[in-house]
Motif scaffolding. Structure first.
Motif, short mmCIF file in Angstrom:
data_model
loop_
_atom_site.label_atom_id
_atom_site.label_comp_id
_atom_site.label_asym_id
_atom_site.label_seq_id
_atom_site.Cartn_x
_atom_site.Cartn_y
_atom_site.Cartn_z
N UNK A 58 79.97 -36.21 29.31
CA UNK A 58 79.53 -36.80 30.58
C UNK A 58 78.89 -38.19 30.42
N UNK A 59 78.12 -38.37 29.37
CA UNK A 59 77.49 -39.69 29.23
C UNK A 59 78.50 -40.75 28.83
N UNK A 60 79.51 -40.37 28.07
CA UNK A 60 80.58 -41.33 27.77
C UNK A 60 81.34 -41.67 29.05
N UNK A 103 73.62 -51.88 33.36
CA UNK A 103 74.40 -50.81 32.72
C UNK A 103 74.09 -50.66 31.23
N UNK A 104 73.35 -51.61 30.67
CA UNK A 104 73.09 -51.57 29.22
C UNK A 104 72.45 -50.25 28.77
N UNK A 105 71.49 -49.70 29.51
CA UNK A 105 70.89 -48.45 29.04
C UNK A 105 71.90 -47.30 28.92
N UNK A 106 72.85 -47.21 29.86
CA UNK A 106 73.80 -46.09 29.76
C UNK A 106 74.78 -46.31 28.62
N UNK A 107 75.11 -47.57 28.34
CA UNK A 107 75.97 -47.84 27.17
C UNK A 107 75.21 -47.49 25.90
N UNK A 128 76.31 -44.72 23.08
CA UNK A 128 76.48 -45.05 21.66
C UNK A 128 75.61 -44.13 20.80
N UNK A 129 74.37 -43.96 21.20
CA UNK A 129 73.47 -43.08 20.43
C UNK A 129 74.06 -41.68 20.31
N UNK A 189 82.46 -50.48 20.07
CA UNK A 189 81.91 -50.81 21.38
C UNK A 189 81.87 -52.31 21.70
N UNK A 190 81.99 -53.18 20.70
CA UNK A 190 82.03 -54.61 21.01
C UNK A 190 83.18 -54.87 22.00
N UNK A 191 82.89 -55.67 23.01
CA UNK A 191 83.90 -56.00 24.01
C UNK A 191 83.74 -55.21 25.30
N UNK A 192 82.89 -54.18 25.28
CA UNK A 192 82.65 -53.38 26.48
C UNK A 192 81.98 -54.24 27.57
#
Lengths: 111, 111, 111, 111
Positions: free
Chosen positions: D33-35, A31-35, A39-40, A22-25
């Motif tokens: 969907x979340x991705x 938008x941080x919470x949806x990323x 990831x989780x 995910x680094x570089x996204x």
């Protein structure tokens, strides 16, 4: 080798994987919470994962000329718990000085 | 926790990292060696790495309409040795059935 | 739509792809050339690529506590030439101020 | 060069970028969907993006021994619209035969 050692191996795999996936996204405070959620959910699918919590430290974002940042290793605040049989390993990815450090918090075998 | 457990954690980090950093890279039998070398050199920079060997199984490549493939997890044949103080961990990433499995080969503390 | 427009589209694909494939790779001045070569070979496999040159600006590396850096977008100095039929597009990825900018240098149809 | 050509270049950048950023992410029908949302939000931050829609074709997932898949290029169904001044470019990433093809749907300058 002990179950605790295997659990630590599994924790390392997941931390190394999420970091380099995910680094570089492109990311912003909005938008941080949806990323983090994506990831989780990706990590939770993998074997031996008991729980995982991902936070992205938006205070470390330095917006570029277009108003967004790239997800950098130093923004990660991750805690993961893996299990192999009776052994549980808790590990973190968190900024330590200038370095996004992955470390084991504790690793033990349940009685 | 033991040094062996930490060495296993470090081995896991490197395997998870290289997998997710490089999967998806366009590759062909002709370019596989230079990709393997670049991966080896990237991993060798990281802490606790004693040695790393990366091979890409070109027999698993299925060329697309343009004659190349993407590096897939199942093509990896990797062996890494990490060290934390007196402990040494040898781990692999290698196809096991249909799954590119990461596993510890041995992990021990030197006397 | 014109062949030049398609050639520009193809150039954009390759620059976006290499950036997000390789950002985050552990790198040092000593290993930068082999990473650059691996990137060039990966890009050259893709359709419509006439030529590609990748340099990694090692002067922008800030070694971490372990003596290496991560490949960052700002380190890229890339020039690519794509062709779609009679149209040729030359594009770059290069640091512009603080931003690793992708831009078309020229795009024309050969007579 | 025309604004339409630049808009096509920008569309190519975004498609190449999202493909190589996210391929390899562990995914399942439940997490797709979340991705997809995380990808849409990441792309929408970038310059010149008017709109982007990402779907992940879960019917192409082949679960591994642990019950999940990796996001593969062939699962992407993406449409993006970029704008550069008066020019608009609509492009897609979608499976075409066996190949996840990126192509321009239309590119025009508004009167």
């Amino acid at each position: 080798m002990s179950d605790a050692t295997e659990a630590a191996f599994e924790a390392g795999i997941k931390l190394g994987a999420l970091y380099h996936q995910f680094v570089g996204t492109p990311v912003s405070p909005a938008t941080a919470p949806s990323v983090a959620t994506a990831i989780e959910q990706a990590v939770a699918l993998q074997p031996c994962v008991e729980s995982v919590r991902v936070r992205i430290d938006t205070s470390l974002m330095v917006p570029n000329a277009f108003g967004y940042s790239e997800l950098a290793g130093k923004m990660f605040d991750v805690e993961i718990v893996t299990r192999v049989r009776s052994a549980v390993c808790r590990a973190q990815l968190r900024l330590d000085g200038d370095y996004p450090l992955m470390k084991i918090v504790e690793c033990h075998e349940e009685p």
